[in-house]
Design a protein around this motif. Structure first.
Motif, short mmCIF file in Angstrom:
data_model
loop_
_atom_site.label_atom_id
_atom_site.label_comp_id
_atom_site.label_asym_id
_atom_site.label_seq_id
_atom_site.Cartn_x
_atom_site.Cartn_y
_atom_site.Cartn_z
N THR A 132 10.42 -4.54 7.33
CA THR A 132 9.75 -5.81 6.70
C THR A 132 8.45 -5.89 7.49
O THR A 132 8.32 -5.90 8.63
N LEU A 133 7.53 -5.79 6.79
CA LEU A 133 6.02 -5.95 7.21
C LEU A 133 5.66 -7.41 6.78
O LEU A 133 5.64 -7.80 5.50
N LYS A 134 5.03 -7.99 7.85
CA LYS A 134 4.61 -9.45 7.53
C LYS A 134 3.40 -9.65 8.42
O LYS A 134 3.52 -9.34 9.53
N GLU A 135 2.56 -10.53 7.76
CA GLU A 135 1.41 -10.97 8.39
C GLU A 135 1.69 -12.38 9.17
O GLU A 135 2.03 -13.09 8.52
N LYS A 176 0.07 -8.61 13.00
CA LYS A 176 0.69 -7.52 11.80
C LYS A 176 2.17 -7.38 12.49
O LYS A 176 2.33 -6.80 13.76
N TRP A 177 3.19 -7.77 11.77
CA TRP A 177 4.49 -7.65 12.38
C TRP A 177 5.57 -6.61 11.52
O TRP A 177 5.09 -6.58 10.33
N CYS A 178 6.16 -5.85 12.33
CA CYS A 178 6.88 -5.00 11.67
C CYS A 178 8.54 -5.40 12.22
O CYS A 178 8.70 -5.38 13.53
N SER A 179 9.27 -5.64 11.37
CA SER A 179 10.73 -5.57 11.74
C SER A 179 11.58 -4.57 11.23
O SER A 179 11.26 -4.06 10.09
N LEU A 180 12.30 -4.03 11.99
CA LEU A 180 13.19 -2.71 11.87
C LEU A 180 14.74 -3.15 11.99
O LEU A 180 15.10 -3.38 13.22
N TYR A 181 15.37 -3.10 10.83
CA TYR A 181 16.96 -3.49 10.80
C TYR A 181 17.77 -2.10 10.78
O TYR A 181 17.35 -1.57 9.53
N SER A 220 -2.54 -3.71 13.77
CA SER A 220 -2.49 -3.12 12.56
C SER A 220 -0.79 -2.92 12.35
O SER A 220 -0.04 -2.74 13.22
N TYR A 221 -0.60 -2.62 11.13
CA TYR A 221 0.45 -2.53 10.60
C TYR A 221 1.23 -0.94 11.17
O TYR A 221 2.39 -0.94 11.54
N GLU A 222 0.22 0.00 11.26
CA GLU A 222 0.73 1.29 11.52
C GLU A 222 1.21 1.24 13.05
O GLU A 222 2.19 2.03 13.45
N GLU A 223 0.23 0.37 13.83
CA GLU A 223 0.85 0.55 15.27
C GLU A 223 2.01 -0.33 15.50
O GLU A 223 2.75 0.23 16.15
N SER A 252 0.84 -1.12 -0.09
CA SER A 252 0.13 0.14 0.05
C SER A 252 1.02 1.10 0.05
O SER A 252 1.75 1.46 0.85
N GLU A 253 0.53 2.12 -0.77
CA GLU A 253 1.33 3.70 -0.67
C GLU A 253 0.96 4.14 0.42
O GLU A 253 2.07 5.02 0.92
N LEU A 254 0.06 4.07 1.08
CA LEU A 254 -0.23 4.80 2.42
C LEU A 254 0.69 4.06 3.49
O LEU A 254 1.30 4.94 4.01
N ILE A 255 0.94 2.86 3.48
CA ILE A 255 1.78 2.24 4.45
C ILE A 255 3.17 2.64 4.22
O ILE A 255 3.90 2.79 5.21
N HIS A 256 3.82 2.70 2.85
CA HIS A 256 4.86 2.92 2.44
C HIS A 256 5.22 4.34 2.99
O HIS A 256 6.26 4.89 3.66
N ALA A 257 4.26 5.37 2.74
CA ALA A 257 4.51 6.87 2.96
C ALA A 257 4.65 6.70 4.58
O ALA A 257 5.32 7.76 5.26
N PHE A 258 3.60 6.22 5.60
CA PHE A 258 3.71 6.04 6.98
C PHE A 258 5.19 5.65 7.52
O PHE A 258 5.75 6.22 8.25
N VAL A 259 5.74 4.42 6.81
CA VAL A 259 6.84 3.99 7.13
C VAL A 259 8.04 5.07 6.91
O VAL A 259 8.82 5.22 7.79
N ASN A 260 7.92 5.59 5.86
CA ASN A 260 8.99 6.45 5.54
C ASN A 260 8.89 7.88 6.54
O ASN A 260 10.02 8.40 6.91
#
Length: 104
Positions: free
Chosen positions: A40-43, A52-57, A73-76, A13-21
């Protein structure tokens, strides 16, 4: 400043990419030694509502850091991962300050 975003088993999703950035750029602003960030965003399992998982390296001069957080949620998940990384950077900064101030 380079941010790489990868999605696994989840719709891109472009919204998720913008949120991550937006959120990860804050880390770059706080720590100029950061070279790159890999997100890395993973379900996870469908049975678990908090899947909803978010890995940050983070790669930076010195040692690299990794955090992994999950929520409903991915945002959280992204917010939790960025907050955890900020906490790690604060601890690293305090450790450097204490080493400089320690006369031994």
């Amino acid at each position: 400043m380079k941010i790489t975003i990868q999605t696994v088993h989840s719709p891109e999703s472009e919204l998720i990419h913008a949120f991550v950035n937006e959120k990860v750029e804050k880390l770059f602003n706080q720590n100029p030694e950061i070279i790159r960030a890999d997100v890395t965003l993973k379900e996870g399992a469908k049975k678990n509502p908090i899947n909803k998982w978010c890995s940050l390296y983070i790669s930076h001069s010195g040692e690299n850091q990794f955090v992994k957080r999950n929520s409903a949620s991915y945002e959280e998940s992204i917010l939790l991962a960025v907050e955890a990384m900020e906490k790690i950077f604060r601890r690293m900064k305090m450790k450097k300050i204490n080493q400089r101030n320690d006369p031994h």
